[in-house]
Design an enzyme around this catalytic site. Structure first.
Site, PDB file in Angstrom:
ATOM      1  N   SER A   1       0.547  -1.491   0.325  1.00  0.00           N
ATOM      2  CA  SER A   1      -0.117   0.069  -0.053  1.00  0.00           C
ATOM      3  C   SER A   1       1.130   1.063   0.065  1.00  0.00           C
ATOM      4  CB  SER A   1      -0.669   0.087   1.342  1.00  0.00           C
ATOM      5  OG  SER A   1      -0.943   1.186   2.002  1.00  0.00           O
TER       6      SER A   1
ATOM      7  N   TYR B   1      -1.861  -0.948  11.042  1.00  0.00           N
ATOM      8  CA  TYR B   1      -2.039  -1.593   9.138  1.00  0.00           C
ATOM      9  C   TYR B   1      -0.980  -0.917   7.940  1.00  0.00           C
ATOM     10  CZ  TYR B   1      -3.453  -1.271   4.565  1.00  0.00           C
ATOM     11  OH  TYR B   1      -3.884  -1.836   3.365  1.00  0.00           O
TER      12      TYR B   1
ATOM     13  N   LYS C   1       2.076  -4.013   7.201  1.00  0.00           N
ATOM     14  CA  LYS C   1       2.390  -3.597   5.242  1.00  0.00           C
ATOM     15  C   LYS C   1       4.156  -3.792   5.150  1.00  0.00           C
ATOM     16  CE  LYS C   1      -1.149  -3.707   3.664  1.00  0.00           C
ATOM     17  NZ  LYS C   1      -1.692  -5.205   2.661  1.00  0.00           N
TER      18      LYS C   1
HETATM   19  P1  NAD Z   1     -11.498  -6.675   0.685  1.00  0.00           P
HETATM   20  O1  NAD Z   1     -11.064  -6.574   2.744  1.00  0.00           O
HETATM   21  O2  NAD Z   1     -12.576  -6.724   0.337  1.00  0.00           O
HETATM   22  O3  NAD Z   1     -10.470  -8.669   0.737  1.00  0.00           O
HETATM   23  C1  NAD Z   1      -9.133  -8.900   1.705  1.00  0.00           C
HETATM   24  C2  NAD Z   1     -10.105 -10.173   1.549  1.00  0.00           C
HETATM   25  O4  NAD Z   1      -8.996 -11.008   2.394  1.00  0.00           O
HETATM   26  C3  NAD Z   1     -11.803 -10.854   2.549  1.00  0.00           C
HETATM   27  O5  NAD Z   1     -11.778 -11.280   1.000  1.00  0.00           O
HETATM   28  C4  NAD Z   1     -11.524 -11.284   3.352  1.00  0.00           C
HETATM   29  O6  NAD Z   1     -12.178 -12.395   3.673  1.00  0.00           O
HETATM   30  C5  NAD Z   1     -10.563 -12.532   3.686  1.00  0.00           C
HETATM   31  N1  NAD Z   1      -9.464 -12.207   4.672  1.00  0.00           N
HETATM   32  C6  NAD Z   1      -8.951 -10.967   5.576  1.00  0.00           C
HETATM   33  N2  NAD Z   1      -8.332 -12.238   6.158  1.00  0.00           N
HETATM   34  C7  NAD Z   1      -8.403 -13.303   5.882  1.00  0.00           C
HETATM   35  C8  NAD Z   1      -7.921 -14.349   7.011  1.00  0.00           C
HETATM   36  N3  NAD Z   1      -6.517 -14.250   8.416  1.00  0.00           N
HETATM   37  N4  NAD Z   1      -7.532 -15.508   5.884  1.00  0.00           N
HETATM   38  C9  NAD Z   1      -8.414 -15.721   4.722  1.00  0.00           C
HETATM   39  N5  NAD Z   1      -8.832 -14.910   3.836  1.00  0.00           N
HETATM   40  C10 NAD Z   1      -8.847 -13.413   4.722  1.00  0.00           C
HETATM   41  O7  NAD Z   1     -10.442  -5.833   0.935  1.00  0.00           O
HETATM   42  P2  NAD Z   1      -9.363  -4.817  -0.479  1.00  0.00           P
HETATM   43  O8  NAD Z   1      -9.831  -3.761  -1.480  1.00  0.00           O
HETATM   44  O9  NAD Z   1      -9.645  -6.155  -1.720  1.00  0.00           O
HETATM   45  O10 NAD Z   1      -7.938  -5.010   0.085  1.00  0.00           O
HETATM   46  C11 NAD Z   1      -7.119  -6.223  -0.559  1.00  0.00           C
HETATM   47  C12 NAD Z   1      -5.780  -5.442  -0.117  1.00  0.00           C
HETATM   48  O11 NAD Z   1      -4.965  -4.942  -0.919  1.00  0.00           O
HETATM   49  C13 NAD Z   1      -5.433  -5.642   1.330  1.00  0.00           C
HETATM   50  O12 NAD Z   1      -4.201  -6.768   1.583  1.00  0.00           O
HETATM   51  C14 NAD Z   1      -5.442  -4.781   1.523  1.00  0.00           C
HETATM   52  O13 NAD Z   1      -4.652  -3.845   2.460  1.00  0.00           O
HETATM   53  C15 NAD Z   1      -4.682  -3.886   0.212  1.00  0.00           C
HETATM   54  N6  NAD Z   1      -4.839  -2.571  -0.357  1.00  0.00           N
HETATM   55  C16 NAD Z   1      -6.304  -2.125   0.280  1.00  0.00           C
HETATM   56  C17 NAD Z   1      -6.288  -0.728  -0.472  1.00  0.00           C
HETATM   57  C18 NAD Z   1      -7.699  -0.450  -0.321  1.00  0.00           C
HETATM   58  O14 NAD Z   1      -8.158   0.864  -0.482  1.00  0.00           O
HETATM   59  N7  NAD Z   1      -8.462  -1.256  -1.061  1.00  0.00           N
HETATM   60  C19 NAD Z   1      -5.379   0.312  -0.662  1.00  0.00           C
HETATM   61  C20 NAD Z   1      -3.906  -0.659  -0.282  1.00  0.00           C
HETATM   62  C21 NAD Z   1      -4.077  -2.175   0.201  1.00  0.00           C
HETATM   63  N1  UFG Z   2     -12.561  11.668   2.655  1.00  0.00           N
HETATM   64  C1  UFG Z   2     -13.668  12.580   3.655  1.00  0.00           C
HETATM   65  N2  UFG Z   2     -14.862  12.035   4.037  1.00  0.00           N
HETATM   66  C2  UFG Z   2     -14.935   9.996   4.304  1.00  0.00           C
HETATM   67  C3  UFG Z   2     -13.514   9.743   3.740  1.00  0.00           C
HETATM   68  C4  UFG Z   2     -12.707   9.858   3.780  1.00  0.00           C
HETATM   69  O1  UFG Z   2     -13.283  14.270   3.661  1.00  0.00           O
HETATM   70  O2  UFG Z   2     -16.020   9.801   4.752  1.00  0.00           O
HETATM   71  C5  UFG Z   2     -11.401  12.238   2.697  1.00  0.00           C
HETATM   72  C6  UFG Z   2     -10.132  11.982   3.263  1.00  0.00           C
HETATM   73  O3  UFG Z   2      -9.895  12.630   4.255  1.00  0.00           O
HETATM   74  C7  UFG Z   2      -9.540  11.079   2.119  1.00  0.00           C
HETATM   75  C8  UFG Z   2      -9.719  11.267   1.234  1.00  0.00           C
HETATM   76  O4  UFG Z   2     -11.350  11.066   1.123  1.00  0.00           O
HETATM   77  O5  UFG Z   2      -8.649  12.397   1.852  1.00  0.00           O
HETATM   78  C9  UFG Z   2      -9.422   9.702   0.876  1.00  0.00           C
HETATM   79  O6  UFG Z   2      -9.807   8.570   1.936  1.00  0.00           O
HETATM   80  P1  UFG Z   2     -10.073   6.931   1.680  1.00  0.00           P
HETATM   81  O7  UFG Z   2      -9.940   7.009   3.309  1.00  0.00           O
HETATM   82  O8  UFG Z   2     -10.423   6.782   0.902  1.00  0.00           O
HETATM   83  O9  UFG Z   2      -8.580   6.594   1.349  1.00  0.00           O
HETATM   84  P2  UFG Z   2      -7.377   7.101   2.458  1.00  0.00           P
HETATM   85  O10 UFG Z   2      -6.394   7.818   1.505  1.00  0.00           O
HETATM   86  O11 UFG Z   2      -6.957   8.054   3.564  1.00  0.00           O
HETATM   87  O12 UFG Z   2      -7.033   5.829   2.639  1.00  0.00           O
HETATM   88  C10 UFG Z   2      -6.542   4.045   1.423  1.00  0.00           C
HETATM   89  C11 UFG Z   2      -6.681   3.254   2.276  1.00  0.00           C
HETATM   90  C12 UFG Z   2      -5.228   2.745   2.883  1.00  0.00           C
HETATM   91  C13 UFG Z   2      -4.083   2.969   2.472  1.00  0.00           C
HETATM   92  C14 UFG Z   2      -4.185   4.318   1.792  1.00  0.00           C
HETATM   93  C15 UFG Z   2      -3.605   4.742   0.942  1.00  0.00           C
HETATM   94  O13 UFG Z   2      -7.278   3.207   3.162  1.00  0.00           O
HETATM   95  O14 UFG Z   2      -6.023   1.601   3.236  1.00  0.00           O
HETATM   96  O15 UFG Z   2      -5.504   4.328   0.970  1.00  0.00           O
HETATM   97  O16 UFG Z   2      -3.131   4.040  -0.600  1.00  0.00           O
HETATM   98  F1  UFG Z   2      -3.887   2.818   2.842  1.00  0.00           F
END
Ligand code: NAD
Ligand code: UFG
Length: 337
Positions: free
Chosen positions: A126, A150, A154
């Site tokens: 991330s 979190y 990572k």
């Molecule tokens: P998500 O929660 O939709 O998907 C994660 C999946 O992992 C879920 O289906 C959950 O049921 C499964 N899971 C969790 N713990 C588990 C375990 N112990 N064993 C088996 N399955 C398990 O999340 P996502 O948004 O698809 O994110 C996927 C990956 O990408 C995550 O590692 C997250 O940290 C990373 N990531 C996401 C974002 C974002 O904004 N969505 C940004 C950066 C990184």
């Molecule tokens: N925001 C609002 N109101 C809300 C939610 C978000 O104003 O209800 C704003 C936040 O302050 C930020 C922007 O919208 O300025 C984006 O916020 P998000 O929560 O959508 O995303 P972040 O950048 O904070 O975080 C995401 C993931 C993290 C990851 C990060 C960097 O949630 O897991 O991107 O990849 F670490």
């Protein structure tokens, strides 16, 4: 012979879109997921969208024995590892749960991979590993540092993978540092379905537009950005899925990290305006205090992935919102479970 890929967390948001892309490109997909944050209905959707069969095992990655059985049962050649807990605020409240789940899961996985001679891994990292960035756009060489448990998991996993890579030249490990994934599959049948109150901006805005929530809190309008609201590098989840294929097909010996982003930013108010234009619905909002741990701007320098993985995120913010809305309006209650 089709290559068999194990996808952990494959029923989740990013994992499911990646499974569609993998299956469409001729890979045999085996999913493991404990369904803690996803629906088993997703498996059928992936099958329908890709026109391919998919294998699904419901299991928790902290269960080493069950995971070993999956490696015994399938000729796995590579792993794409999405599974884990991902809510920043929750990780501050329950740090041990985050360290336990994310670290133990990954160590079990790496152990089983080593045991079964599977050396190729693509890991969901991330942009959070850059903390409050010192330079924009952020290159992979920027300094790293986590501001919450979190993010720590990572960074720790990236470092564990680095040590593992150094232990045996067979390993090929790619850390994909995602910026802000949003949007949905163009069919409107697959998308993000957060449980409870969405933490992230776009799912929240979609639920306001669809009438599930009254108004958005904009976390601060006094940031050092053009309109005072936070700027992020939003990336379409289908482009992100393609990035995993590119990473898998361009793995090289050892450890490497790649930014997956567009290099272009959008502010909170730009996301609100675009949503109003696309949906024709008002998105009510009010300005609220800054959210703790937030930063003003996050922007990827995606040059390395563009050049070395031959990959580019092409879809713009409007397409991302169009597809997110298509999913949300077709499925106002998500997968409904
Ligand atoms: P998500 O929660 O939709 O998907 C994660 C999946 O992992 C879920 O289906 C959950 O049921 C499964 N899971 C969790 N713990 C588990 C375990 N112990 N064993 C088996 N399955 C398990 O999340 P996502 O948004 O698809 O994110 C996927 C990956 O990408 C995550 O590692 C997250 O940290 C990373 N990531 C996401 C974002 C974002 O904004 N969505 C940004 C950066 C990184
Ligand atoms: N925001 C609002 N109101 C809300 C939610 C978000 O104003 O209800 C704003 C936040 O302050 C930020 C922007 O919208 O300025 C984006 O916020 P998000 O929560 O959508 O995303 P972040 O950048 O904070 O975080 C995401 C993931 C993290 C990851 C990060 C960097 O949630 O897991 O991107 O990849 F670490």
């Amino acid at each position: 012979m089709k290559r068999t890929i194990l996808v952990t967390g494959g029923t989740g948001y990013i994992g499911s879109h990646t499974c569609v892309a993998l299956a469409e490109h001729g890979y045999d997909v085996v999913i493991v997921d404990n369904l803690s944050n996803s629906s088993s209905k997703v498996v059928d959707v992936i099958k329908q969208l890709s026109g391919q069969n998919i294998t699904f095992h419901e299991l928790d990655l902290t269960d080493t024995e069950a995971l070993g059985e999956v490696f015994d049962a399938h000729p796995i050649e590579a792993v794409v590892h999405f599974a884990g807990l991902k809510a920043v605020g929750e990780s501050v409240e329950k740090p041990l749960w985050y360290y336990q789940t994310n670290l133990v899961s990954t160590m079990n996985l790496l152990e089983q991979m080593e045991k079964h001679g599977v050396w190729d891994l693509v890991f969901s990292s991330s942009a959070t590993v850059y903390g409050d960035p010192e330079q924009l756009p952020i290159p992979e060489t920027a300094s790293t540092g986590a501001t919450n448990p979190y993010g720590q998991t990572k960074l720790m996993i990236e470092n564990i993978c680095k040590d593992v890579a150094a232990s045996n030249p067979n390993w090929r490990l790619a850390m994909l540092r995602y910026f802000n994934p949003i949007g949905a599959h163009a069919s409107g049948d697959l998308g993000e379905d957060p449980t409870g109150i969405p933490n992230n901006l776009v799912p929240f805005v979609m639920q306001v537009a669809v009438g599930r929530r009254e108004k958005l809190n904009v976390f601060g309008d006094d940031w050092d950005t053009p309109d005072g609201t936070g700027v992020r590098d939003y990336i379409h989840v289908v482009d992100l899925a393609a990035g995993h294929l590119a990473a898998l097909e361009n793995l090289k010996e050892g450890w490497d990290a790649y930014n997956l982003g567009t290099g272009t930013g959008a502010s909170v108010l730009e996301v609100v305006k675009t949503t109003e234009l696309v949906t024709g619905k008002p998105v009510n909002y009010s300005i609220a205090p800054r959210r703790s741990g937030d930063i003003a701007t996050s922007l990827a320098d995606p040059t390395k992935a563009n050049n070395e993985l031959d990959w580019r995120a092409d879809r713009n913010i409007r397409t991302m919102i169009v597809d997110a809305w298509n999913w949300q309006s077709k499925n106002p209650e998500g997968f409904g479970d």
